[in-house]
Structures are given as structure tokens and as C-alpha cells.
Design an enzyme around this catalytic site. Structure first.
Site, PDB file in Angstrom:
ATOM      1  N   ASP A  38     -23.594  -6.643  37.971  1.00 27.39           N
ATOM      2  CA  ASP A  38     -24.819  -6.515  38.564  1.00 27.39           C
ATOM      3  C   ASP A  38     -25.618  -5.230  37.819  1.00 27.39           C
ATOM      4  O   ASP A  38     -26.615  -4.610  38.385  1.00 27.39           O
ATOM      5  CB  ASP A  38     -24.420  -6.141  40.100  1.00 27.39           C
ATOM      6  CG  ASP A  38     -23.639  -4.812  40.219  1.00 27.39           C
ATOM      7  OD1 ASP A  38     -22.951  -4.401  39.149  1.00 27.39           O
ATOM      8  OD2 ASP A  38     -23.400  -4.379  41.409  1.00 27.39           O
ATOM      9  N   HIS A 242     -35.026   4.277   8.994  1.00 23.52           N
ATOM     10  CA  HIS A 242     -34.832   4.126  10.462  1.00 23.52           C
ATOM     11  C   HIS A 242     -33.507   4.518  10.892  1.00 23.52           C
ATOM     12  O   HIS A 242     -32.889   3.988  11.708  1.00 23.52           O
ATOM     13  CB  HIS A 242     -35.090   2.553  10.911  1.00 23.52           C
ATOM     14  CG  HIS A 242     -36.418   2.085  10.854  1.00 23.52           C
ATOM     15  ND1 HIS A 242     -36.902   0.956  10.950  1.00 23.52           N
ATOM     16  CD2 HIS A 242     -37.623   2.814  10.700  1.00 23.52           C
ATOM     17  CE1 HIS A 242     -38.154   0.978  10.776  1.00 23.52           C
ATOM     18  NE2 HIS A 242     -38.557   2.281  10.724  1.00 23.52           N
ATOM     19  N   ASP A 259     -37.978  12.476  13.904  1.00 28.82           N
ATOM     20  CA  ASP A 259     -39.192  11.425  14.594  1.00 28.82           C
ATOM     21  C   ASP A 259     -38.871  11.385  15.736  1.00 28.82           C
ATOM     22  O   ASP A 259     -37.830  10.571  15.912  1.00 28.82           O
ATOM     23  CB  ASP A 259     -39.014  10.340  13.429  1.00 28.82           C
ATOM     24  CG  ASP A 259     -40.402   9.350  13.796  1.00 28.82           C
ATOM     25  OD1 ASP A 259     -41.024   9.366  14.790  1.00 28.82           O
ATOM     26  OD2 ASP A 259     -40.532   8.301  12.821  1.00 28.82           O
ATOM     27  N   ASP A 270     -45.614   9.958  19.160  1.00 25.29           N
ATOM     28  CA  ASP A 270     -44.874   9.374  18.015  1.00 25.29           C
ATOM     29  C   ASP A 270     -44.911  10.469  16.897  1.00 25.29           C
ATOM     30  O   ASP A 270     -45.938  10.598  16.385  1.00 25.29           O
ATOM     31  CB  ASP A 270     -45.321   7.996  17.369  1.00 25.29           C
ATOM     32  CG  ASP A 270     -44.354   7.527  16.314  1.00 25.29           C
ATOM     33  OD1 ASP A 270     -43.456   8.334  15.962  1.00 25.29           O
ATOM     34  OD2 ASP A 270     -44.865   6.601  15.644  1.00 25.29           O
ATOM     35  N   HIS A 353     -43.180   3.334   2.568  1.00 23.47           N
ATOM     36  CA  HIS A 353     -43.798   2.684   3.876  1.00 23.47           C
ATOM     37  C   HIS A 353     -45.373   2.957   4.005  1.00 23.47           C
ATOM     38  O   HIS A 353     -45.889   3.796   3.432  1.00 23.47           O
ATOM     39  CB  HIS A 353     -43.066   3.199   5.227  1.00 23.47           C
ATOM     40  CG  HIS A 353     -43.081   4.717   5.353  1.00 23.47           C
ATOM     41  ND1 HIS A 353     -44.008   5.629   5.691  1.00 23.47           N
ATOM     42  CD2 HIS A 353     -42.091   5.759   5.164  1.00 23.47           C
ATOM     43  CE1 HIS A 353     -43.943   6.673   5.837  1.00 23.47           C
ATOM     44  NE2 HIS A 353     -42.701   6.957   5.443  1.00 23.47           N
ATOM     45  N   HIS A 357     -49.889   3.510  12.005  1.00 24.23           N
ATOM     46  CA  HIS A 357     -50.033   2.370  12.837  1.00 24.23           C
ATOM     47  C   HIS A 357     -50.787   2.369  14.391  1.00 24.23           C
ATOM     48  O   HIS A 357     -50.804   3.794  14.470  1.00 24.23           O
ATOM     49  CB  HIS A 357     -48.427   1.718  13.400  1.00 24.23           C
ATOM     50  CG  HIS A 357     -47.646   2.682  13.614  1.00 24.23           C
ATOM     51  ND1 HIS A 357     -47.719   3.261  14.929  1.00 24.23           N
ATOM     52  CD2 HIS A 357     -46.656   3.578  13.144  1.00 24.23           C
ATOM     53  CE1 HIS A 357     -46.743   4.333  15.094  1.00 24.23           C
ATOM     54  NE2 HIS A 357     -46.195   4.594  13.996  1.00 24.23           N
ATOM     55  N   HIS A 364     -45.658   1.169  18.464  1.00 27.59           N
ATOM     56  CA  HIS A 364     -46.373   0.278  17.357  1.00 27.59           C
ATOM     57  C   HIS A 364     -47.055  -0.462  18.137  1.00 27.59           C
ATOM     58  O   HIS A 364     -46.871  -1.656  18.623  1.00 27.59           O
ATOM     59  CB  HIS A 364     -45.435  -0.397  16.481  1.00 27.59           C
ATOM     60  CG  HIS A 364     -44.702   0.395  15.625  1.00 27.59           C
ATOM     61  ND1 HIS A 364     -43.656   0.013  14.899  1.00 27.59           N
ATOM     62  CD2 HIS A 364     -44.605   1.813  15.389  1.00 27.59           C
ATOM     63  CE1 HIS A 364     -42.972   0.865  14.194  1.00 27.59           C
ATOM     64  NE2 HIS A 364     -43.558   2.083  14.407  1.00 27.59           N
ATOM     65  N   GLU A 393     -48.719   9.447   8.886  1.00 26.92           N
ATOM     66  CA  GLU A 393     -47.176   9.698   8.706  1.00 26.92           C
ATOM     67  C   GLU A 393     -47.100   9.405   7.266  1.00 26.92           C
ATOM     68  O   GLU A 393     -45.819   8.763   7.235  1.00 26.92           O
ATOM     69  CB  GLU A 393     -46.534   9.064   9.855  1.00 26.92           C
ATOM     70  CG  GLU A 393     -46.774   7.372   9.852  1.00 26.92           C
ATOM     71  CD  GLU A 393     -45.644   6.814  10.838  1.00 26.92           C
ATOM     72  OE1 GLU A 393     -44.443   6.997  10.418  1.00 26.92           O
ATOM     73  OE2 GLU A 393     -46.139   6.218  11.769  1.00 26.92           O
ATOM     74  N   TYR A 397     -39.184  10.574   0.002  1.00 30.75           N
ATOM     75  CA  TYR A 397     -37.621  10.140   0.151  1.00 30.75           C
ATOM     76  C   TYR A 397     -37.120   9.991  -1.214  1.00 30.75           C
ATOM     77  O   TYR A 397     -37.126   9.337  -1.944  1.00 30.75           O
ATOM     78  CB  TYR A 397     -37.697   9.188   0.829  1.00 30.75           C
ATOM     79  CG  TYR A 397     -38.421   9.077   2.375  1.00 30.75           C
ATOM     80  CD1 TYR A 397     -38.161   9.723   3.407  1.00 30.75           C
ATOM     81  CD2 TYR A 397     -39.702   8.380   2.123  1.00 30.75           C
ATOM     82  CE1 TYR A 397     -38.840   9.710   4.724  1.00 30.75           C
ATOM     83  CE2 TYR A 397     -40.355   8.284   3.251  1.00 30.75           C
ATOM     84  CZ  TYR A 397     -40.264   9.045   4.650  1.00 30.75           C
ATOM     85  OH  TYR A 397     -40.958   9.292   5.696  1.00 30.75           O
ATOM     86  N   ARG A 414     -40.984  13.806   6.145  1.00 25.32           N
ATOM     87  CA  ARG A 414     -42.192  13.085   6.802  1.00 25.32           C
ATOM     88  C   ARG A 414     -42.789  13.782   7.711  1.00 25.32           C
ATOM     89  O   ARG A 414     -42.262  14.762   8.501  1.00 25.32           O
ATOM     90  CB  ARG A 414     -41.650  11.578   7.864  1.00 25.32           C
ATOM     91  CG  ARG A 414     -42.879  10.822   8.199  1.00 25.32           C
ATOM     92  CD  ARG A 414     -42.587   9.705   8.723  1.00 25.32           C
ATOM     93  NE  ARG A 414     -41.461   9.252   9.553  1.00 25.32           N
ATOM     94  CZ  ARG A 414     -40.296   9.097   9.182  1.00 25.32           C
ATOM     95  NH1 ARG A 414     -39.709   8.779   8.030  1.00 25.32           N
ATOM     96  NH2 ARG A 414     -39.155   9.117  10.236  1.00 25.32           N
ATOM     97  N   GLU A 416     -45.644  13.465  11.021  1.00 20.20           N
ATOM     98  CA  GLU A 416     -46.360  12.510  11.400  1.00 20.20           C
ATOM     99  C   GLU A 416     -47.222  13.004  12.856  1.00 20.20           C
ATOM    100  O   GLU A 416     -46.662  13.726  13.521  1.00 20.20           O
ATOM    101  CB  GLU A 416     -45.495  11.396  12.103  1.00 20.20           C
ATOM    102  CG  GLU A 416     -46.150  10.438  13.000  1.00 20.20           C
ATOM    103  CD  GLU A 416     -45.192   9.407  13.280  1.00 20.20           C
ATOM    104  OE1 GLU A 416     -43.872   9.501  13.352  1.00 20.20           O
ATOM    105  OE2 GLU A 416     -45.393   8.141  13.413  1.00 20.20           O
TER     106      GLU A 416
HETATM  107  N1  GLY Z   1     -41.138   6.423  14.900  1.00 19.22           N
HETATM  108  C1  GLY Z   1     -41.583   5.065  14.481  1.00 19.22           C
HETATM  109  C2  GLY Z   1     -42.677   5.286  13.653  1.00 19.22           C
HETATM  110  O1  GLY Z   1     -42.806   6.534  13.174  1.00 19.22           O
HETATM  111  O2  GLY Z   1     -43.147   4.439  13.055  1.00 19.22           O
HETATM  112 MN    MN Z   2     -42.458   8.230  14.181  1.00 26.19          MN
HETATM  113 MN    MN Z   3     -44.898   6.172  13.702  1.00 28.39          MN
END
Ligand code: GLY
Ligand code: MN
Ligand code: MN
Length: 450
Positions: A38, A242, A259, A270, A353, A357, A364, A393, A397, A414, A416
Site C-alpha cells: 500500500d 548527470h 547543481d 535550477d 551541452h 532551457h 525542463h 548555464e 569539463y 558549471r 547556472e
Molecule cells: N539540473 C538540470 C539542468 O541543469 O538542466
Molecule cells: Mn541545473
Molecule cells: Mn538547467
């Protein structure tokens, strides 16, 4: 957010449905997934459903009816259940939900199969997203079958299906003031959490200890959950884009990339920051950090109305490639001039990358990135407009490889931020999160009460 916002969104969607000849829209919330016995996985309502309803209970579905004579919003939801409410908590039930959320009608979800054939009868168009929920698709077929069964009495089924998500994506892309206020709150909490992790770093031995600092601050300030799984990546782990294990030791002399962002009242943040575990950037770390920061600043200059979505990425790529040539990450003798290196995408060895976004109810978030019409061979990226929200962002790397200067090996960086486009340019929602080398080193000289 006020209930007026949800009512106004439903009215706007109904007006668009009416403009397309009218019909019926069906928008379900998310399913609950059983983990075992459950026990369910944590429930999170569907963002489209929430955008139009504000209703967060599971087992709910919204029906909008647009016809010449009337426009109606109907909620189907769980009935009151005193026994279940002892175990699981309050349920609105249809009557209270209708009143509280301003629906024209509300029924028990158990009545769906009985009600839907009547609602669908004679609707010119069905506004629906097929292929997202096979069980609902199957039930819809049965409802349509039932309507067809009455054909001899002159009743018709919808002869057109419109993907309702295309309408909703475009609405969700433009954030209203209430949404921006919630996104600001989410970003502010996340910014404080990042600063907290920076101050804690010297006392932490493992990545998960830093993750705990973030989660503690999110919850302490009332955020309901992380908006996505936090990445806390020390040293070489930062080169795994990731990375999510967050279980390794963090070591003196290394950088740690975090991140992480919370979700506050259904809106995401984010944010990424990268800082030295011991509080001081080494010279190679600082060189690459300043490069990524310069790339981010170049991209941020493109975060304004009229710029195209990819302009920021292209600006970041130019700055990064220039820096890669200067630092010897890219060998001029191999990749040629700056223009040649960009044209050949040589930077992708170290920056693989995109630069951002859409962000909103989902990290996203939804929305088209390109125009609908082709110009030449492809559809151009669309222009930014006030109310759109994006992340910016860039990163770098450096995996060990022949020809790559060893002082940069295993550095992953990174930076962001979360940005809302305004009539004059943009608003940086994460502006208070320490970001320059000086700001980060100063933050890290502070301590938190352990
Ligand atoms: N944390 C996911 C991205 O930066 O897109
Ligand atoms: Mn991120
Ligand atoms: Mn992001």
C-alpha cells in the site's frame, strides 16, 4: 497564487477552443504509482492540470467544454471519505472543490465513465493529448464508442482531435506575475541553500553531507521538494554531466560542482555553483572558472527581448572557444583559428551541452524552442519575449586526454542562473547566490553553526 489566476487561464484556453470551433478538452492529473503493497512513490500532480486548476489531489481530471452557448469547467475528483481521511488526510470532495477552486461543476471521479459520453456527444473537436496515458486512452475509446452507439439518434462524435498540449505549452511559456513571484521564492531559497553548502564544505567529507545541507535549507524554508535530483560532484565527478550518486569523498584541493534547486509551490529553480572544497581556487581552477563566468556573462547579455533563443549559446561558445585556445585546452595547430574551431565544434570536447532551457512548473519546462515556419532548410530559433523564463548555464569539463594540459585535468565547472525576460532585458532570479571568485571565497570564510 490566487484562484483568479487559474480561472483566468481556463477562460483563456476556452476562448482558444471556441476560436477553433469549440469542443471538449480532457486534462488528467498524474497517476499515483504503487511502490509495493500500500506504499506509493511520492505523488506530484501533473503540471498542465495544476496550471489550469490549482488542484493538487491525485485521482482528478479536468474537462473544459466550449460551445457557442456556454463555456464550462468541470472537475472530477475523489469523493469525501471519512475512513481514508483518518489515514491520509483531508480530501476536498466535489462540492467543496467546486466552491474553493471556482469550477462550474464538480463530480466524483467514479462518475467519469457515466458522464463523459454525454459531455463528448456532439462536441466538434476533442482537445486531448493521446499517447501519454494508455489507460486513459483506452477509456476515451470506450466513451467515444458509446457516443457512436447513439448515432441513429443524430448524435455525433468529435471528428477532429487537437493536441491540447500545443495550446497549453504556449500559455505556460509566458509566466505571469504570480508565477514569477513563486519562481523568485524558489530561486531565493535555493540560493541560500547553495551558500549554506559553501560554508559547510570545509567541515564535510562526503558529497552527501553537502546534499544534506541543501535539502535541509530547502525544507527549512518551506520548499516542498527538490525540483530534480541534486548533483553534488566533487573532483572528476563534476565531468559526469548527470552525476547523481553523491556518495564520494570530497577532497582538499578539488572543486565541487553543485547543481540543485528546490520546488516551491509547484515552481522550479535550477542553480549551479562550483567552488573549491578548501575555500580557495587554485590558479588553474581560477583560470577556467573565470572563463566559464565570462561565457555566462556573454550569454546573459543575450537574455533580452528580440534576441533569438540560441544567441546566448552561440555567445558562450565563442568566449569558451577563445579561452580554450588561450589556455592550450585546444591546440591552435590542430583546430586552426577561432572561427575554424567554432565551425568544427572543437569546443565540444570540453563543452558538450546546451546553454539553457525553459524553466517554470517543471525544471525542463515546456514550450517550443523554434518558430513553426521553416526559413531555408530549418525553423529558426524563436525570439525571446518578456515573461519567458530560461536558465543560462555554460560549463567546461576537462577529462584527462593526450595533448590536454594536465593542470586542468578533472576540472568540471558549471555556473547556472534562472532568468526571466523583462521588457528592458532580464531579471536574474538567482542573483543573490555567490558567484564571482571573490564572492565565493568570502562566503566560504564564514561558518555555519554545526
Ligand atoms: N539540473 C538540470 C539542468 O541543469 O538542466
Ligand atoms: Mn541545473
Ligand atoms: Mn538547467
Amino acid at each position: 497564487m490566487s484562484h483568479a489566476s487559474w480561472i483566468e487561464r481556463r477562460q483563456r484556453l476556452l476562448a482558444q477552443m471556441q476560436a477553433q470551433g469549440g469542443g471538449v478538452a480532457i486534462i488528467p492529473t498524474a497517476r499515483e504509482f504503487i511502490r509495493n503493497n500500500d506504499n506509493c512513490f511520492p505523488f506530484r500532480h501533473d503540471s498542465y492540470f495544476y496550471y489550469l486548476s490549482g488542484f493538487t489531489e491525485p485521482e482528478a481530471l479536468l474537462v473544459l467544454v466550449a460551445s457557442a452557448g456556454q463555456q464550462r469547467s468541470i472537475l472530477f475528483c475523489r469523493e469525501k471519505n471519512p475512513e481514508r481521511e483518518i489515514w491520509d488526510g483531508y480530501r476536498y470532495g466535489p462540492a467543496a472543490a467546486q466552491q474553493a477552486y471556482g469550477f462550474d461543476a464538480a463530480y466524483a471521479i467514479a462518475e467519469l465513465d457515466a458522464q463523459m459520453p454525454e459531455l463528448l456527444a456532439d462536441a466538434p473537436t476533442l482537445f486531448y493529448c493521446s499517447g501519454a496515458d494508455s489507460e486513459l486512452d483506452g477509456r476515451l475509446q470506450a466513451w467515444l464508442h458509446s457516443v457512436r452507439g447513439k448515432a441513429r439518434s443524430g448524435v455525433t462524435v468529435p471528428d477532429t482531435t487537437v493536441n491540447i498540449l500545443a495550446l497549453l505549452d504556449e500559455m505556460r511559456l509566458f509566466k505571469d506575475d504570480g508565477e514569477i513571484a513563486l519562481m523568485q521564492k524558489a530561486a531565493s531559497i535555493s540560493g541560500v541553500a547553495h551558500a549554506r553548502a559553501m560554508r559547510a564544505a570545509r567541515h564535510c567529507k562526503f558529497e552527501y553531507e553537502l546534499e544534506a545541507e541543501l535539502l535541509h535549507e530547502f525544507r527549512r524554508q518551506g520548499a516542498q521538494s527538490p525540483a530534480y535530483p541534486a548533483i553534488v560532484a566533487g573532483g572528476a565527478n563534476a565531468c559526469v554531466l548527470h552525476y547523481g550518486a553523491n556518495h564520494a569523498q570530497i577532497k582538499d584541493g578539488e572543486l565541487v560542482l553543485i547543481d540543485a534547486g528546490c520546488e516551491f509551490d509547484s515552481y522550479a529553480s535550477d542553480i549551479t555553483r562550483t567552488f573549491p572544497v578548501n575555500g580557495q581556487f587554485s590558479q588553474p581552477q581560477k583560470t577556467l572558472y573565470e572563463l566559464v563566468l565570462a561565457a555566462q556573462n556573454a550569454a546573459l547579455e543575450c537574455a533580452r527581448p528580440g534576441a533569438r533563443y540560441m544567441d546566448g549559446h552561440n555567445a558562450a561558445v565563442r568566449v569558451l572557444t577563445e579561452g580554450m585556445l588561450e589556455t592550450g585546452l585546444l591546440d591552435k595547430n590542430k583546430v586552426g583559428t577561432l572561427e575554424e574551431a567554432i565551425a568544427a565544434s572543437a569546443y565540444r570536447q570540453f563543452y558538450m551541452h546546451g546553454t539553457g532551457h525553459w524553466i517554470g512548473l517543471d525544471v525542463h519546462d515546456v514550450g517550443r524552442y523554434r518558430e513553426t515556419e521553416k526559413v531555408g532548410a530549418e525553423k529558426p530559433h524563436r525570439q525571446l519575449q518578456p515573461g519567458m523564463a530560461i536558465t543560462v548555464e555554460p560549463g567546461i569539463y576537462v577529462r584527462p586526454a593526450e595533448g590536454v594540459p594536465p593542470e586542468f585535468w578533472n576540472i568540471g565547472i558549471r555556473i547556472e542562473d534562472d532568468i526571466v525576460i523583462t521588457p528592458d532585458g532580464h531579471l536574474n532570479l538567482s542573483r543573490d547566490t555567490p558567484k564571482t571568485v571573490a564572492e565565493i571565497e568570502a562566503e566560504m570564510r564564514g561558518t555555519i553553526n554545526k
